[in-house]
Design a protein around this motif. Sequence first.
Motif, PDB file in Angstrom:
ATOM      1  N   LYS A  44       0.849  -1.186   0.000  1.00  0.00           N
ATOM      2  CA  LYS A  44       0.000   0.000   0.000  1.00  0.00           C
ATOM      3  C   LYS A  44       0.888   1.241   0.000  1.00  0.00           C
ATOM      4  O   LYS A  44       2.074   1.173   0.330  1.00  0.00           O
ATOM      5  CB  LYS A  44      -0.861   0.006   1.271  1.00  0.00           C
ATOM      6  CG  LYS A  44      -1.748  -1.221   1.415  1.00  0.00           C
ATOM      7  CD  LYS A  44      -3.093  -0.964   0.789  1.00  0.00           C
ATOM      8  CE  LYS A  44      -4.091  -2.041   1.164  1.00  0.00           C
ATOM      9  NZ  LYS A  44      -5.412  -1.762   0.603  1.00  0.00           N
ATOM     10  N   GLY A  45       0.274   2.383  -0.278  1.00  0.00           N
ATOM     11  CA  GLY A  45       1.012   3.644  -0.351  1.00  0.00           C
ATOM     12  C   GLY A  45       1.841   3.962   0.877  1.00  0.00           C
ATOM     13  O   GLY A  45       2.995   4.382   0.758  1.00  0.00           O
ATOM     14  N   ASN A  46       1.264   3.768   2.071  1.00  0.00           N
ATOM     15  CA  ASN A  46       2.035   4.143   3.266  1.00  0.00           C
ATOM     16  C   ASN A  46       3.210   3.199   3.538  1.00  0.00           C
ATOM     17  O   ASN A  46       4.292   3.650   3.908  1.00  0.00           O
ATOM     18  CB  ASN A  46       1.140   4.323   4.513  1.00  0.00           C
ATOM     19  CG  ASN A  46       0.358   3.082   4.862  1.00  0.00           C
ATOM     20  OD1 ASN A  46       0.370   2.094   4.119  1.00  0.00           O
ATOM     21  ND2 ASN A  46      -0.337   3.114   5.985  1.00  0.00           N
ATOM     22  N   TYR A  49       5.830   4.117   0.979  1.00  0.00           N
ATOM     23  CA  TYR A  49       6.460   5.372   1.370  1.00  0.00           C
ATOM     24  C   TYR A  49       7.456   5.172   2.513  1.00  0.00           C
ATOM     25  O   TYR A  49       8.595   5.649   2.449  1.00  0.00           O
ATOM     26  CB  TYR A  49       5.384   6.389   1.778  1.00  0.00           C
ATOM     27  CG  TYR A  49       5.954   7.613   2.447  1.00  0.00           C
ATOM     28  CD1 TYR A  49       6.670   8.556   1.718  1.00  0.00           C
ATOM     29  CD2 TYR A  49       5.817   7.806   3.822  1.00  0.00           C
ATOM     30  CE1 TYR A  49       7.230   9.670   2.333  1.00  0.00           C
ATOM     31  CE2 TYR A  49       6.368   8.914   4.443  1.00  0.00           C
ATOM     32  CZ  TYR A  49       7.071   9.835   3.696  1.00  0.00           C
ATOM     33  OH  TYR A  49       7.627  10.923   4.313  1.00  0.00           O
ATOM     34  N   ASP A  70       7.719   2.839 -10.748  1.00  0.00           N
ATOM     35  CA  ASP A  70       6.292   3.076 -11.022  1.00  0.00           C
ATOM     36  C   ASP A  70       5.660   4.279 -10.325  1.00  0.00           C
ATOM     37  O   ASP A  70       5.115   5.169 -10.982  1.00  0.00           O
ATOM     38  CB  ASP A  70       5.499   1.794 -10.725  1.00  0.00           C
ATOM     39  CG  ASP A  70       3.991   1.924 -10.923  1.00  0.00           C
ATOM     40  OD1 ASP A  70       3.553   2.910 -11.538  1.00  0.00           O
ATOM     41  OD2 ASP A  70       3.248   1.045 -10.479  1.00  0.00           O
ATOM     42  N   ARG A  71       5.705   4.333  -8.985  1.00  0.00           N
ATOM     43  CA  ARG A  71       4.965   5.352  -8.232  1.00  0.00           C
ATOM     44  C   ARG A  71       5.730   6.676  -8.183  1.00  0.00           C
ATOM     45  O   ARG A  71       6.551   6.918  -7.307  1.00  0.00           O
ATOM     46  CB  ARG A  71       4.678   4.862  -6.820  1.00  0.00           C
ATOM     47  CG  ARG A  71       3.627   3.746  -6.752  1.00  0.00           C
ATOM     48  CD  ARG A  71       2.198   4.229  -6.942  1.00  0.00           C
ATOM     49  NE  ARG A  71       1.786   5.213  -6.004  1.00  0.00           N
ATOM     50  CZ  ARG A  71       0.857   5.029  -5.062  1.00  0.00           C
ATOM     51  NH1 ARG A  71       0.241   3.878  -4.934  1.00  0.00           N
ATOM     52  NH2 ARG A  71       0.511   6.021  -4.270  1.00  0.00           N
ATOM     53  N   VAL A  72       5.373   7.560  -9.096  1.00  0.00           N
ATOM     54  CA  VAL A  72       6.019   8.866  -9.182  1.00  0.00           C
ATOM     55  C   VAL A  72       5.767   9.664  -7.914  1.00  0.00           C
ATOM     56  O   VAL A  72       6.630  10.410  -7.445  1.00  0.00           O
ATOM     57  CB  VAL A  72       5.511   9.640 -10.419  1.00  0.00           C
ATOM     58  CG1 VAL A  72       6.262  10.953 -10.576  1.00  0.00           C
ATOM     59  CG2 VAL A  72       5.655   8.796 -11.677  1.00  0.00           C
ATOM     60  N   ASP A  73       4.569   9.475  -7.319  1.00  0.00           N
ATOM     61  CA  ASP A  73       4.271  10.225  -6.090  1.00  0.00           C
ATOM     62  C   ASP A  73       5.206   9.831  -4.949  1.00  0.00           C
ATOM     63  O   ASP A  73       5.651  10.696  -4.183  1.00  0.00           O
ATOM     64  CB  ASP A  73       2.784  10.110  -5.684  1.00  0.00           C
ATOM     65  CG  ASP A  73       2.200   8.711  -5.804  1.00  0.00           C
ATOM     66  OD1 ASP A  73       2.955   7.755  -6.069  1.00  0.00           O
ATOM     67  OD2 ASP A  73       0.978   8.583  -5.619  1.00  0.00           O
ATOM     68  N   ILE A  74       5.537   8.551  -4.863  1.00  0.00           N
ATOM     69  CA  ILE A  74       6.476   8.102  -3.827  1.00  0.00           C
ATOM     70  C   ILE A  74       7.860   8.690  -4.102  1.00  0.00           C
ATOM     71  O   ILE A  74       8.556   9.156  -3.188  1.00  0.00           O
ATOM     72  CB  ILE A  74       6.567   6.557  -3.781  1.00  0.00           C
ATOM     73  CG1 ILE A  74       5.193   5.917  -3.556  1.00  0.00           C
ATOM     74  CG2 ILE A  74       7.588   6.109  -2.735  1.00  0.00           C
ATOM     75  CD1 ILE A  74       4.676   5.968  -2.148  1.00  0.00           C
ATOM     76  N   LEU A  76       8.554  11.476  -5.634  1.00  0.00           N
ATOM     77  CA  LEU A  76       8.485  12.891  -5.254  1.00  0.00           C
ATOM     78  C   LEU A  76       8.498  13.035  -3.733  1.00  0.00           C
ATOM     79  O   LEU A  76       9.184  13.901  -3.183  1.00  0.00           O
ATOM     80  CB  LEU A  76       7.206  13.538  -5.813  1.00  0.00           C
ATOM     81  CG  LEU A  76       7.114  13.683  -7.334  1.00  0.00           C
ATOM     82  CD1 LEU A  76       5.707  14.098  -7.738  1.00  0.00           C
ATOM     83  CD2 LEU A  76       8.143  14.690  -7.846  1.00  0.00           C
ATOM     84  N   ALA A  77       7.745  12.189  -3.060  1.00  0.00           N
ATOM     85  CA  ALA A  77       7.590  12.302  -1.604  1.00  0.00           C
ATOM     86  C   ALA A  77       8.904  12.118  -0.855  1.00  0.00           C
ATOM     87  O   ALA A  77       9.134  12.770   0.148  1.00  0.00           O
ATOM     88  CB  ALA A  77       6.548  11.300  -1.104  1.00  0.00           C
ATOM     89  N   GLU A  88       3.427  -0.081 -18.983  1.00  0.00           N
ATOM     90  CA  GLU A  88       2.051  -0.025 -18.470  1.00  0.00           C
ATOM     91  C   GLU A  88       1.863   1.033 -17.387  1.00  0.00           C
ATOM     92  O   GLU A  88       0.808   1.115 -16.781  1.00  0.00           O
ATOM     93  CB  GLU A  88       1.656  -1.393 -17.916  1.00  0.00           C
ATOM     94  CG  GLU A  88       1.592  -2.464 -18.994  1.00  0.00           C
ATOM     95  CD  GLU A  88       1.046  -3.771 -18.458  1.00  0.00           C
ATOM     96  OE1 GLU A  88       1.501  -4.216 -17.396  1.00  0.00           O
ATOM     97  OE2 GLU A  88       0.143  -4.331 -19.108  1.00  0.00           O
ATOM     98  N   ASP A  89       2.898   1.815 -17.131  1.00  0.00           N
ATOM     99  CA  ASP A  89       2.806   2.849 -16.103  1.00  0.00           C
ATOM    100  C   ASP A  89       2.381   4.176 -16.736  1.00  0.00           C
ATOM    101  O   ASP A  89       2.087   4.246 -17.928  1.00  0.00           O
ATOM    102  CB  ASP A  89       4.140   2.962 -15.360  1.00  0.00           C
ATOM    103  CG  ASP A  89       4.497   1.670 -14.616  1.00  0.00           C
ATOM    104  OD1 ASP A  89       3.562   0.993 -14.150  1.00  0.00           O
ATOM    105  OD2 ASP A  89       5.690   1.347 -14.527  1.00  0.00           O
ATOM    106  N   ILE A  90       2.352   5.241 -15.939  1.00  0.00           N
ATOM    107  CA  ILE A  90       2.018   6.565 -16.467  1.00  0.00           C
ATOM    108  C   ILE A  90       3.010   6.868 -17.610  1.00  0.00           C
ATOM    109  O   ILE A  90       4.204   6.623 -17.473  1.00  0.00           O
ATOM    110  CB  ILE A  90       2.144   7.641 -15.361  1.00  0.00           C
ATOM    111  CG1 ILE A  90       1.236   7.295 -14.171  1.00  0.00           C
ATOM    112  CG2 ILE A  90       1.792   9.022 -15.907  1.00  0.00           C
ATOM    113  CD1 ILE A  90       1.321   8.305 -13.025  1.00  0.00           C
ATOM    114  N   ILE A  98       5.543  16.089 -14.420  1.00  0.00           N
ATOM    115  CA  ILE A  98       5.221  16.275 -12.992  1.00  0.00           C
ATOM    116  C   ILE A  98       6.433  16.086 -12.074  1.00  0.00           C
ATOM    117  O   ILE A  98       6.285  16.136 -10.856  1.00  0.00           O
ATOM    118  CB  ILE A  98       4.054  15.368 -12.522  1.00  0.00           C
ATOM    119  CG1 ILE A  98       4.378  13.873 -12.688  1.00  0.00           C
ATOM    120  CG2 ILE A  98       2.780  15.705 -13.272  1.00  0.00           C
ATOM    121  CD1 ILE A  98       3.338  12.944 -12.058  1.00  0.00           C
TER     122      ILE A  98
END
Lengths: 206, 206
Positions: A44-46, A49, A70-74, A76-77, A88-90, A98
Amino acid sequence: MKSIDYSLYLVTDETKPNAELLSIVESAVIGGVTVVQLREKKSKGNEFYEKALALKALLDRYSVPLIINDRVDIALAVGASGVHIGQEDIPLQVVKSIIPSTMIVGVSVKTLEAAKIAEENGADYLGVGSCFPTSTKDDAELLADGMLQKIRENVHIPIVAIGGINKENISELIKYQPNGYAVVSAIIQADNPKEATKNLLREINL
Amino acid sequence: MKSIDYSLYLVTDETKPNAELLSIVESAVIGGVTVVQLREKKSKGNEFYEKALALKALLDRYSVPLIINDRVDIALAVGASGVHIGQEDIPLQVVKSIIPSTMIVGVSVKTLEAAKIAEENGADYLGVGSCFPTSTKDDAELLADGMLQKIRENVHIPIVAIGGINKENISELIKYQPNGYAVVSAIIQADNPKEATKNLLREINL
Ligand code: NI
């Protein structure tokens, strides 16, 4: 950081508990791994992270860059050095829109066409594979014959060979002159990750 | 956009093919849905991105805000109005550190403690549920007795009631004065999503 040493590129898997994974990665880094990719498919995200944050803190101590799969938000975080995406990713251009210009993007490819498109769209490096049969990635398809060479001859960005690479077969890839070799199980599942890393480097004469 | 009308909040599920989902959402928006959350749990990054992009284009035509569940990178990529996270996603303060100040963040809570923490950490609204038994979210746990009221009395940010809400039970929630009501199946699975939306609005006197 836009210039990364891809020589021996460790990709994590989800087979080890966090504390053990951190200890394996530290041994691998001491042994000579030059870059680490955190690859999580189930967490999961948390969890992802927290794992990325711990890994980043560890790798920072050794000045080894962290790349997030894969997880660009992670990415960045935690302020990772880069993000690695598959087909198959963004999409690459969207990812680039971004992230800060200092963050690198690697793209998995298995065809010359995909390699050229990724290069044109600004990928910083390519992960090319699977070079050998592997059980790590369920979606890993073996590269067509001669594909690594074809891609090597037709793109100018760094290439990292990946997929089923271990100490028995890594030297077979030297002739294709990849900029780096990515391994998963050969280090993560090794009895002695530091020695396993050194053995791999020895095989590629580094 | 920091001010959103949460009155009737549609959350998508993955039961419908893309084209059909878009058509359902359009009918729901014409019927009076005020905000839409795209919730994907199984799709890969590129599918999620393409779906979000199509939904964003549709909703922009009606000036209805789009909120993305969980994947902050997708929200950034499509320029969504907001992102909605659960307790297992990237932590709220971290999410806030990687999004523009114009993007809102909603947080799912089911306890007063979690609600207060989310408010303190800058959540723009809370999703509170599950209000009724539901088959949509496998992890949906029913709210403790009186919890919606307790949260309503103790936090100052908007509250959206969620979980198993349909035209038969939505009016039972009016007494708790939520700022909005979130529905999934009651609209997505309706024979006539536009009429279903109007009926829901009628039940809450809007
Ligand atoms: Ni996910």
